[in-house]
Design a protein around this motif. Structure first.
Motif, PDB file in Angstrom:
ATOM      1  N   LEU A 254       0.151   9.223 -82.098  1.00 53.98           N
ATOM      2  CA  LEU A 254      -0.226   8.758 -83.679  1.00 53.98           C
ATOM      3  C   LEU A 254       0.714   7.896 -83.836  1.00 53.98           C
ATOM      4  O   LEU A 254       1.413   6.980 -84.353  1.00 53.98           O
ATOM      5  N   ASP A 255       1.813   9.147 -84.564  1.00 48.99           N
ATOM      6  CA  ASP A 255       2.405   8.828 -85.365  1.00 48.99           C
ATOM      7  C   ASP A 255       3.416   8.089 -84.288  1.00 48.99           C
ATOM      8  O   ASP A 255       4.354   7.105 -85.381  1.00 48.99           O
ATOM      9  N   LYS A 256       3.995   8.694 -83.207  1.00 51.03           N
ATOM     10  CA  LYS A 256       5.218   8.674 -82.399  1.00 51.03           C
ATOM     11  C   LYS A 256       4.945   6.438 -82.066  1.00 51.03           C
ATOM     12  O   LYS A 256       5.774   5.823 -82.204  1.00 51.03           O
ATOM     13  N   PHE A 257       3.606   6.816 -81.668  1.00 52.46           N
ATOM     14  CA  PHE A 257       3.416   5.208 -81.336  1.00 52.46           C
ATOM     15  C   PHE A 257       3.217   4.054 -82.318  1.00 52.46           C
ATOM     16  O   PHE A 257       4.234   3.432 -81.970  1.00 52.46           O
ATOM     17  N   LEU A 258       3.455   4.613 -83.897  1.00 54.17           N
ATOM     18  CA  LEU A 258       3.013   3.528 -84.660  1.00 54.17           C
ATOM     19  C   LEU A 258       4.864   3.057 -85.257  1.00 54.17           C
ATOM     20  O   LEU A 258       5.649   2.620 -85.857  1.00 54.17           O
ATOM     21  N   GLU A 259       5.380   4.324 -84.773  1.00 61.05           N
ATOM     22  CA  GLU A 259       6.958   3.984 -84.804  1.00 61.05           C
ATOM     23  C   GLU A 259       7.471   3.630 -83.888  1.00 61.05           C
ATOM     24  O   GLU A 259       8.564   2.053 -84.061  1.00 61.05           O
ATOM     25  N   CYS A 260       6.915   3.238 -82.771  1.00 56.64           N
ATOM     26  CA  CYS A 260       7.447   2.381 -81.845  1.00 56.64           C
ATOM     27  C   CYS A 260       6.737   0.942 -81.966  1.00 56.64           C
ATOM     28  O   CYS A 260       7.370   0.255 -81.410  1.00 56.64           O
ATOM     29  N   HIS A 261       5.672   0.552 -82.397  1.00 55.64           N
ATOM     30  CA  HIS A 261       5.282  -0.392 -82.706  1.00 55.64           C
ATOM     31  C   HIS A 261       5.060  -0.638 -84.006  1.00 55.64           C
ATOM     32  O   HIS A 261       3.963  -0.796 -84.429  1.00 55.64           O
ATOM     33  N   ALA A 262       6.075  -0.463 -85.019  1.00 53.13           N
ATOM     34  CA  ALA A 262       5.602  -0.678 -85.821  1.00 53.13           C
ATOM     35  C   ALA A 262       4.760  -2.418 -86.436  1.00 53.13           C
ATOM     36  O   ALA A 262       5.058  -3.229 -85.885  1.00 53.13           O
ATOM     37  N   ARG A 267      -2.659  -5.325 -89.915  1.00 52.19           N
ATOM     38  CA  ARG A 267      -2.548  -5.960 -88.977  1.00 52.19           C
ATOM     39  C   ARG A 267      -3.436  -5.095 -87.562  1.00 52.19           C
ATOM     40  O   ARG A 267      -2.138  -3.628 -87.534  1.00 52.19           O
ATOM     41  N   PRO A 268      -4.114  -5.550 -86.099  1.00 48.99           N
ATOM     42  CA  PRO A 268      -4.227  -4.671 -85.189  1.00 48.99           C
ATOM     43  C   PRO A 268      -2.792  -3.753 -84.871  1.00 48.99           C
ATOM     44  O   PRO A 268      -2.201  -4.413 -84.338  1.00 48.99           O
ATOM     45  N   ILE A 269      -3.049  -2.553 -84.716  1.00 49.22           N
ATOM     46  CA  ILE A 269      -2.234  -1.973 -84.289  1.00 49.22           C
ATOM     47  C   ILE A 269      -1.415  -2.168 -82.612  1.00 49.22           C
ATOM     48  O   ILE A 269      -0.650  -1.973 -82.271  1.00 49.22           O
ATOM     49  N   PHE A 270      -3.050  -2.482 -82.199  1.00 48.75           N
ATOM     50  CA  PHE A 270      -2.673  -2.746 -80.232  1.00 48.75           C
ATOM     51  C   PHE A 270      -3.117  -4.210 -80.404  1.00 48.75           C
ATOM     52  O   PHE A 270      -2.438  -4.185 -78.916  1.00 48.75           O
ATOM     53  N   MET A 271      -2.400  -5.292 -81.306  1.00 47.53           N
ATOM     54  CA  MET A 271      -1.667  -6.885 -81.064  1.00 47.53           C
ATOM     55  C   MET A 271      -0.351  -6.603 -80.694  1.00 47.53           C
ATOM     56  O   MET A 271       0.389  -5.837 -81.661  1.00 47.53           O
ATOM     57  N   ASN A 272      -0.160  -6.913 -79.387  1.00 53.50           N
ATOM     58  CA  ASN A 272       1.536  -6.740 -78.928  1.00 53.50           C
ATOM     59  C   ASN A 272       2.218  -8.365 -79.683  1.00 53.50           C
ATOM     60  O   ASN A 272       1.733  -8.529 -80.361  1.00 53.50           O
ATOM     61  N   ALA A 273       3.082  -8.181 -79.274  1.00 55.61           N
ATOM     62  CA  ALA A 273       3.914  -8.807 -80.202  1.00 55.61           C
ATOM     63  C   ALA A 273       3.695 -10.495 -79.932  1.00 55.61           C
ATOM     64  O   ALA A 273       4.078 -11.454 -81.287  1.00 55.61           O
ATOM     65  N   ALA A 274       3.192 -11.289 -78.956  1.00 59.51           N
ATOM     66  CA  ALA A 274       2.266 -12.513 -78.588  1.00 59.51           C
ATOM     67  C   ALA A 274       1.298 -12.453 -79.463  1.00 59.51           C
ATOM     68  O   ALA A 274       0.442 -13.701 -79.292  1.00 59.51           O
TER      69      ALA A 274
END
Length: 362
Positions: A254-262, A267-274
């Motif tokens: 999760l830590d690594k994921f949050l670093e890559c998808h700040a 805002r939901p962490i699984f919402m993409n850039a669009a």
């Protein structure tokens, strides 16, 4: 007041009455060969509809009455998602019943249209459609708009979906976890479902504020409406608000994921850039492709929740702890859902009990 007269070769009855506004109205019907038939018909109308206004109401179409019914009784009494389901039923009803009037709806017609709907829908969907439509029709019966229940003893059928496994076994579960690429949004969602048992709406409703990496906890306090895209919403039940303990490996991922998808804190962490969050069909597609790649039997995304619970139970975790982790409203829900596992474990416990007692005399 009732009057009768002969028009040509047929008899007609005419009933005078006051409507709800106190205005005089007349109800006429002709086509009776005998005056006695007209008298009998008029008497029946007056008996079944004492105030006569309901006779006119019977000329309203079933669909029109249903739409008014859900607006009055459901719109402000159920969640937006549930209300949307009632609206979907209205759409199906239009296709099946068209402009059919309430007074013309018979048991035979209702069953024929229900059977037609069942040709292209699962039994569970047909049951839900029938349940919602029947509640409205029973209201019309209470109002004496209709005199019989055309939905009584309706037979529910539907298409049987291909059977698939509901859960993964322990070996396939661990294999799936090993080969998931948790840097990808879809596969990280799958990983979290497999190791926490969270519902899909709960997972995609997570924000960075909900993740406590220091104490290795995930705080479930809301969900995301991925189906109708209305944003954050309440959890399924009050008991669904909970803290879920996670292991070190999950915390690291999760830590690594949050670093890559700040993302922003709210805002939901699984919402993409669009600004898009995967819907259930999309996440099930990701899961199906991954399982096929690993040659693991196909399950649905919700099956990951069942898998998580089943594995915990088989590994000796108490039913109470599993119930709390899943966010069930009470332990009875957990017991009924996983009754087959609990019975199997009880059988194993019986063997342990006998073994303990046998050792007493040794």
């Amino acid at each position: 007041m009732v009057s009768y007269r002969k028009r040509g070769n047929a008899w007609q009855y005419e009933i005078s009455y006051k409507d709800q506004n106190g205005k005089y109205k007349k109800l006429r019907k002709s086509g009776f060969l005998l005056k006695s038939e007209a008298i009998l018909a008029a008497s029946k109308v007056q008996t079944e509809h004492p105030n006569l206004t309901t006779v006119k109401s019977g000329s309203e179409s079933l669909v029109s009455y249903y739409k008014r019914w859900i607006q009055v009784y459901k719109q402000n009494a159920v969640t937006p998602i549930t209300y949307n389901k009632y609206q979907n039923t209205a759409k199906h009803a239009i296709e099946l019943f068209g402009d059919l009037k309430l007074k013309d709806l018979t048991k035979l017609i209702y069953q024929e249209r229900l059977n037609e709907f069942a040709k292209t829908h699962a039994r569970r969907t047909v049951s839900c459609f029938h349940k919602q439509l029947r509640a409205c029709i029973l209201e019309a019966l209470d109002e004496k708009i209709i005199t019989t229940d055309p939905t009584r003893k309706a037979v529910i059928t539907g298409q049987e979906r291909p059977k698939m496994a509901k859960t993964l076994n322990y070996a396939d579960w661990t294999k799936l976890l090993r080969y998931l690429n948790t840097s990808q949004i879809g596969e990280m969602i799958i990983y979290l479902a497999a190791v926490t048992g969270m519902r899909y709406g709960e997972i995609v409703g997570l924000t960075s504020n909900d993740i406590d990496l220091e104490n290795k906890l995930i705080n479930v306090n809301k969900a995301w409406d991925y189906k109708y895209k209305t944003g954050f919403m309440k959890t399924k039940t009050r008991s669904s608000v909970r803290e879920i303990a996670i292991d070190s490996e999950t915390s690291r991922k999760l830590d690594k994921f949050l670093e890559c998808h700040a993302s922003e804190p709210n805002r939901p962490i699984f919402m993409n850039a669009a600004g898009h969050i995967l819907v259930s069909a999309e996440i099930n597609k990701v899961l199906t492709e991954k399982l096929a790649e690993l040659k693991i039997p196909r399950i649905t995304f919700h099956g990951l929740r069942h898998t998580h619970a089943s594995i915990l139970l088989y590994k000796g975790v108490s039913v109470l702890s599993v119930s709390r982790r899943l966010g069930h409203s009470n332990i009875t829900t957990t017991q009924s859902t996983y009754l087959h596992i609990i019975k199997e474990l009880e059988s194993q416990d019986q063997d342990k009990i006998i073994a303990i007692l046998n050792n007493i005399s040794k």
